[in-house]
Design an enzyme around this catalytic site. Structure first.
Site, PDB file in Angstrom:
ATOM      1  N   HIS A  86      48.540  31.236  43.969  1.00 22.39           N
ATOM      2  CA  HIS A  86      48.031  32.293  43.100  1.00 22.39           C
ATOM      3  C   HIS A  86      49.167  33.038  42.404  1.00 22.39           C
ATOM      4  CE1 HIS A  86      45.075  35.369  41.842  1.00 22.39           C
ATOM      5  NE2 HIS A  86      46.055  36.227  42.066  1.00 22.39           N
ATOM      6  N   HIS A 145      38.915  35.902  39.292  1.00 24.23           N
ATOM      7  CA  HIS A 145      38.673  36.489  40.612  1.00 24.23           C
ATOM      8  C   HIS A 145      37.542  35.713  41.259  1.00 24.23           C
ATOM      9  CE1 HIS A 145      39.540  40.396  42.923  1.00 24.23           C
ATOM     10  NE2 HIS A 145      40.689  39.864  42.588  1.00 24.23           N
ATOM     11  N   SER A 159      43.723  28.959  38.448  1.00 20.70           N
ATOM     12  CA  SER A 159      43.066  29.115  39.744  1.00 20.70           C
ATOM     13  C   SER A 159      42.706  27.716  40.232  1.00 20.70           C
ATOM     14  CB  SER A 159      41.810  29.983  39.608  1.00 20.70           C
ATOM     15  OG  SER A 159      41.078  29.995  40.810  1.00 20.70           O
TER      16      SER A 159
END
Length: 953
Positions: free
Chosen positions: A224, A287, A743
């Protein structure tokens, strides 16, 4: 302790309760006929009856529509036929309302309250079994990660444990044994290769690392935070690629070398020049994993974090607009098809939507652009992209620099146990135990704290009270301070960090990802002034350290040294991954069905598809007017409910100059070809900018990759192909990338099954428009106007919605002829700038059929369309393929007959065809090939109903 219950008066409808009642019925529980929601408040402290009455009546309730009870009259007695579930936040989880209540009580002049807590009490009417009540609670009302059911007599203010300092050292020599290395790697989320590098480093130092040192390395080296897959050494079918990002996306930006790019890939967001005085910055974040296990909190902190990215750009930018793009499983998925440990897509959808909306609305930032996509492969692993645009004086656009002796100042929210190991949680795959294992990895945000911090920081910037700023995001203080102090060094005193509650260890303080926190580098001579400013606005600020000149990261707790890391090893000591990638051709059964006779039904079916239908239910819940800069809003048309293409806003009120914001995302094309998927996303984002009246003169791009496990050669090969497309199209369109985020490992594992998301690339675009008054909306304006199709159509239906409705994928995804597309876009933007285009809409999902229908029903007019006049790049004999092809780089443009000659002259170097006219009769009429009779003749009201019905929640 005092308990206050606030509820709507019986004669008033309960909108929250009605919404929950509908959700309960969606679960198949039909016995619940009514739901009422009661707000519960606990106050700790010495209060008189009159003070409690004042707080209840003047602060916590609305006299017109609400009633309240307190203390002896609580809990409110339930009427016959009602069951009750009371839900509150777990101990240590941020209660966003708590601080606001305490501040408001203090403003009333009441000083006796020392703590506050809130809960929701749900009253459900009907004959409900215990099992049904448990299902309602677990499926809708309670997320055990952040909430629990209140038991009668329980203490809402349980005491927090105290922490007694004890330094923990990890004896790597003992842990070097093979079995222990595996457990150590699991505890700290470090690979065997990384642990080996750490072992060799500490062997040379002749000492054991502390837990804080290993935690720091784990956060900084996480996928990340450092994007190690993109920075790996790749063997792509014999071609060696050293750092995929640098060799593709960043390389294109460097080759273009646009002078209006003020800051790219070096800060929390990218910055381009807006005018002589101002720059605009843009960042989009993901997220995903937090939103999968706690949709509201995960999504809210996603938007809160990207707002802080903007605030932490240069020397602080002002957030002026938000964007959001969501990818979910099918909302109508049967409950019995859910994998274990997974929340239902509709619950995730509603939680994510409300989390982003609540945070952005309360911050006073308009949400102006976005998209929502559905695919069953997102069921266990939703994607949540949040973006923010900011405005910054050009003189503050570059990152600041601190010097030895400058102070480390932490401002904003307090630090808690929430968010611990968030980046390592986000870097791994999900599984059926992720919900129970992620209790500390999700945060609950407090937008009011962030709003106060934002406003005060901008005032401090303008007074030049700090020399550098960054946000506390992934990895918390460990990443923020570690990155900020890389070139200097720093000493940090962890016991100086303000805490939400006692009991945190020094390592927990260091890696907590609690929200609403920023870091500043402040000159000692400016400290008193900046601290006074923060105090005057109620923003908590603390000096927690000092920058040094030894390039060491040194941590202390109560004067005890707990970490000492060399910056060079922290940032450059991670071993580079060596990965293998291979190109993989996806092959699917060819589409095997004849052209349907009833194309009207086919069009309605596409309009009703989850990925095409109206998003009005979502859009109406966001504020897109606040700050007063909106020019083109998310919805357009005669009734302001048509699907706009891109947003246009004025960052500087009083100036005609505007910015255009758009996005492109086509994950279904990746099932056919990852290169074409990425190229299509770029093309879509750019054609939306052109459609609203923008041009390509000053457009910048953002990339956000969401992938499965990229260590698999075929998956990594697709990632390489997508990056190559970004490089190639960026150069042709002359649109540099200025920021990005990836991601990976968006997978869910259970019972030896693996669900992987489709390869998903979100491209966000921002362009500068010289005159926002020349913006064009997509709705038809006047009967008798001409309809042109710009661009050529090919038989490219691989991954299309038309094929999807017929249970096929296909093998030919839409490609992009970038050189020709650029010529068409430039010609069309010239025509729009001259005022020749009354309306324009890009062709995307559903192709020509959907675009014509949307323009017609948005303008409450009709259209005659001739398929025989559609410009083609190849011979196409099927009318359905022409109607529903999703070929890129195409537009429908409405032009007045008086502008016909001038428009065609400007477009002569491009590809275009006059394919129809706008009609007063509100019907969409489409004639077939070769002069064939009308193949569609439908009232636009029916098309609009088909489009609006699915998400009319």
């Amino acid at each position: 302790m005092h308990r206050i219950e606030v509820s709507l008066k019986p004669e008033w409808p309960d909108p929250k309760g009605n919404s929950i009642c509908r959700d309960i019925q969606d679960l198949g529980i039909t016995s619940v006929s009514e739901v009422r929601v009661i707000d519960v408040f606990w106050l700790e402290g010495q209060l008189s009856d009159s003070e409690v009455l004042t707080i209840s009546g003047e602060l916590l309730s609305d006299k017109i529509i609400q009633t309240f009870k307190y203390d002896a009259n609580c809990p409110q007695a339930e009427a016959d036929g009602f069951s009750a579930i009371e839900v509150t936040y777990n101990a240590g989880v941020t209660d966003p309302v708590q601080e606001t209540i305490l501040k408001a009580i203090s403003d009333l002049g009441i000083k006796g309250v020392t703590a506050a807590k809130t809960a929701k009490r749900y009253l459900l009417k009907g004959e409900i079994s215990a099992d049904e009540l448990d299902t309602i609670g677990s499926k809708l009302l309670i997320n055990p990660i952040v909430q629990h059911v209140v038991k009668s007599g329980s203490n809402p203010f349980p005491p927090n444990p105290k922490y007694t300092f004890k330094l923990r050292k990890i004896d790597l020599l003992a842990e070097k044994l093979k079995d222990n290395m595996a457990s150590l790697g699991k505890e700290f989320s470090l690979s065997h290769q990384e642990l080996s590098a750490i072992y060799e480093h500490y062997l040379k130092l002749g000492r054991a690392p502390t837990d804080a040192e290993l935690e720091t390395l784990a956060q900084t080296w996480s996928e990340h935070c450092c994007h190690k897959t993109f920075k790996a050494m790749l063997d792509y079918d014999g071609q060696i690629i050293n750092n995929l990002l640098k060799q593709t996306i960043a390389k294109a930006t460097a080759e273009l070398n646009k002078p209006w790019c003020l800051s790219v890939f070096v800060d929390n967001s990218g910055v381009i020049e807006f005018d002589d005085k101002w720059g605009v910055c843009f960042k989009a974040e993901t997220h995903n994993h937090p939103s999968a296990v706690e949709p509201y909190g995960g999504a809210a902190t996603g938007i809160g974090g990207v707002i802080r990215d903007i605030l932490g750009t240069g020397l602080a930018a002002k957030p002026i607009a938000n964007t959001d793009v969501f990818c979910f499983g099918q909302p109508d998925l049967p409950e019995n098809e859910l994998p274990p440990g997974v929340l239902h897509p509709r619950r995730v959808f509603k939680g994510v939507r409300s989390g982003v909306a609540d945070y952005g609305n309360r911050m006073g930032i308009p949400t102006v652009n976005g998209a929502v996509l559905f695919d069953e492969r997102y069921t266990a692993n939703p994607l949540v992209y949040c973006g923010t645009i900011g405005l910054i004086p050009k003189k503050y656009a570059l990152p600041g620099k601190q010097s030895a002796g400058d102070l480390v100042v932490l401002i904003g929210g307090r630090t808690g146990r929430d968010g611990i190991h968030g980046v390592t949680f986000a870097s791994g795959e999900l599984n059926d135990r992720s919900t129970e294992l992620s209790f500390t990895a999700v945060q609950i945000g407090n937008p009011i704290v962030e709003k106060r911090m934002l406003d005060t920081l901008l005032a401090a910037r303008d007074r030049e009270l700090f020399v550098r700023i960054t946000d506390c995001g992934g990895g918390g203080l460990s990443s923020a301070i570690g990155e900020m102090a890389e070139s200097t060094g720093v000493k940090v005193y962890l016991d100086k960090v303000p805490l939400k509650y006692s009991g945190l260890t020094y390592s927990e303080i260091w890696i907590s990802e609690s929200q609403e926190r920023m870091l500043l580098a402040v000159k000692k001579e400016k400290l008193s002034e900046i601290m006074a400013l923060f105090e005057s606005e109620g923003v908590e600020a603390s000096v927690i350290g000092e920058f040094s000149n030894d390039r060491h990261l040194k941590l202390f707790y109560e004067d005890n040294p707990v970490a000492d890391l060399q910056m060079d090893f922290l940032h450059n000591g991670r071993p580079q991954l060596e990965l293998t990638a291979t190109r993989h051709k996806h092959r699917h059964p060819e589409a095997d069905f004849d052209c349907p006779e009833d194309l009207e039904t086919e069009l309605k079916n596409i309009l009703s598809h989850w990925n095409v239908c109206s998003r009005e239910w979502i859009i109406r819940q966001y504020d897109h007017e606040v700050q007063g800069g909106s020019v083109l809003k998310p919805m357009a048309g005669a009734e302001n409910d048509g699907p706009g293409d891109a947003a246009v806003i004025r960052p500087v009120l009083g100036s005609k100059k505007a910015v255009v914001i758009s996005n492109g995302i086509n994950p279904s094309y990746a099932d056919v070809d990852a290169y074409n998927m990425a190229a299509s996303a770029i093309d879509e984002a750019l054609r939306q900018i052109i459609a609203v009246g923008g041009n390509l003169d000053r457009v910048a791009l953002l990339d956000n990759f969401s992938w499965g496990n990229a260590s698999r050669p075929e998956s990594l090969g697709d990632l390489v192909r997508a990056c190559q497309a970004c490089h190639d199209l960026s150069l042709v369109f002359e649109t540099p990338f200025i920021s990005g985020k990836d991601s990976l490992n968006n997978e869910f594992r259970y019972n030896d099954k693996l669900i992987t998301i489709p390869h998903t690339l979100l491209i966000s675009a921002i362009g500068v428009m010289e005159d926002g008054e020349k913006a064009v909306s997509m709705d038809f304006k006047k009967a008798g106007n001409l309809i042109y199709l710009v661009g050529k159509t090919a038989e490219e239906l691989g991954g299309s919605h038309y094929f999807k409705n017929h249970s096929f994928i296909g093998n030919r995804a839409p490609a992009v002829n970038a050189e020709r597309a650029k010529e068409n876009m430039q010609a069309l933007s010239s025509a729009t700038a001259k005022g020749l285009v009354a309306a324009c809409h890009d062709l995307s999902e559903g192709g020509l059929g959907v675009a014509a229908a949307e323009m017609a029903f948005s303008g409450k007019l009709g259209a005659n369309i001739r398929l025989a006049d559609v410009p083609l790049s190849e011979k196409i004999e099927r009318e359905d393929y022409i109607l529903f092809s999703e070929s890129n780089s195409r537009f429908l443009a409405e032009v007045s007959p008086e502008h016909k000659a001038e428009f065609e002259k400007l477009m002569q170097a491009g590809d275009f065809g006059l394919i129809g006219e706008v009609t007063a009769e509100p019907r969409l009429k489409i004639s077939g090939l070769g002069g064939r009779e009308i193949i569609i003749n439908t009232p636009v009201s029916e098309l609009k109903e088909a489009w609006q019905r699915p998400m009319r929640w």
